[in-house]
Design a protein around this motif. Structure first.
Motif, mmCIF file in Angstrom:
data_model
loop_
_atom_site.group_PDB
_atom_site.id
_atom_site.type_symbol
_atom_site.label_atom_id
_atom_site.label_comp_id
_atom_site.label_asym_id
_atom_site.label_seq_id
_atom_site.Cartn_x
_atom_site.Cartn_y
_atom_site.Cartn_z
ATOM 1 N N PHE A 11 -0.259 -16.545 5.665
ATOM 2 C CA PHE A 11 -0.080 -15.132 5.331
ATOM 3 C C PHE A 11 -0.482 -14.256 6.515
ATOM 4 N N CYS A 12 -1.634 -14.550 7.109
ATOM 5 C CA CYS A 12 -2.160 -13.718 8.196
ATOM 6 C C CYS A 12 -1.324 -13.807 9.473
ATOM 7 N N ASP A 13 -0.451 -14.806 9.564
ATOM 8 C CA ASP A 13 0.386 -14.981 10.747
ATOM 9 C C ASP A 13 1.831 -14.526 10.526
ATOM 10 N N MET A 14 2.108 -13.921 9.389
ATOM 11 C CA MET A 14 3.484 -13.517 9.085
ATOM 12 C C MET A 14 4.010 -12.586 10.160
ATOM 13 N N HIS A 70 2.623 -8.049 -0.939
ATOM 14 C CA HIS A 70 2.533 -9.491 -1.159
ATOM 15 C C HIS A 70 1.107 -9.918 -1.508
ATOM 16 N N ARG A 71 0.093 -9.242 -0.982
ATOM 17 C CA ARG A 71 -1.284 -9.539 -1.382
ATOM 18 C C ARG A 71 -1.422 -9.326 -2.884
ATOM 19 N N ARG A 72 -0.923 -8.198 -3.382
ATOM 20 C CA ARG A 72 -1.012 -7.912 -4.822
ATOM 21 C C ARG A 72 -0.220 -8.941 -5.636
ATOM 22 N N TYR A 73 0.966 -9.310 -5.142
ATOM 23 C CA TYR A 73 1.784 -10.307 -5.839
ATOM 24 C C TYR A 73 1.024 -11.635 -5.960
ATOM 25 N N PHE A 74 0.451 -12.114 -4.855
ATOM 26 C CA PHE A 74 -0.254 -13.393 -4.890
ATOM 27 C C PHE A 74 -1.531 -13.303 -5.712
ATOM 28 N N GLU A 75 -2.199 -12.156 -5.718
ATOM 29 C CA GLU A 75 -3.374 -11.988 -6.581
ATOM 30 C C GLU A 75 -2.991 -12.150 -8.050
ATOM 31 N N ARG A 76 -1.794 -11.669 -8.426
ATOM 32 C CA ARG A 76 -1.326 -11.808 -9.811
ATOM 33 C C ARG A 76 -0.847 -13.218 -10.133
ATOM 34 N N GLU A 127 -5.564 -16.659 4.628
ATOM 35 C CA GLU A 127 -5.227 -17.885 5.358
ATOM 36 C C GLU A 127 -4.235 -18.756 4.582
ATOM 37 N N MET A 128 -3.841 -18.323 3.380
ATOM 38 C CA MET A 128 -2.960 -19.158 2.550
ATOM 39 C C MET A 128 -1.641 -19.430 3.255
ATOM 40 N N GLU A 129 -1.098 -20.632 2.996
ATOM 41 C CA GLU A 129 0.178 -21.000 3.594
ATOM 42 C C GLU A 129 1.320 -20.568 2.685
#
Length: 139
Positions: free
Chosen positions: A84-87, A108-114, A121-123
């Motif tokens: 995520f951090c390297d997008m 996308h942070r909000r989407y993945f939190e849900r 660092e997530m892939e």
């Protein structure tokens, strides 16, 4: 056209839905139809090794409306993995949902939190695709 009809025309196709709600799904399908969305990504954790749902270069898959009706046929052009951090801005903008990399990161942070949890660092499994057929035009 029924899903069975579309699967007959595209043997080996997998089905999937964009987004995590009816409204988001409709918006994303509209972006693909308009030519603005040519990429998508998901948490790599959602694609276990050997999963048939993992996009494959050259395969044509069927994007469904939220109610399960076939909407679009896409062909996968590229599959990569990125943290995520390297997008990259280029990929984020190819998703067609945001005007900036910063906007992409926030949405996308909000989407993945849900949907299972977020970690910078997530892939992510990143897919570039092209629209093959808009099934709504055949109704």
């Amino acid at each position: 056209m029924t899903l069975k009809d579309v699967l007959t025309r595209y043997p080996g196709a997998q089905t999937f839905k964009f987004g995590d709600s009816a409204s988001m799904s409709a918006e994303l399908l509209g972006l693909v139809r308009a030519g603005r969305k040519t990429a998508t990504c998901g948490a790599l954790r959602d694609y276990p090794d050997g999963s048939t749902e993992t996009p494959m270069v050259g395969r044509r898959d069927i994007a469904l409306e939220w109610d399960g009706r076939p909407a679009l046929v896409i062909e996968t052009l590229e599959v990569t993995v990125s943290r995520f951090c390297d997008m990259t801005e280029a990929f984020a903008l190819a998703e067609g949902e945001n005007e900036t990399l910063e906007g992409w990161r926030e949405d996308h942070r909000r989407y993945f939190e849900r949907n299972g949890g977020f970690d910078p660092e997530m892939e992510l499994l990143c897919e570039r695709f092209r629209l093959i057929e808009d099934l709504a035009s055949e109704e």
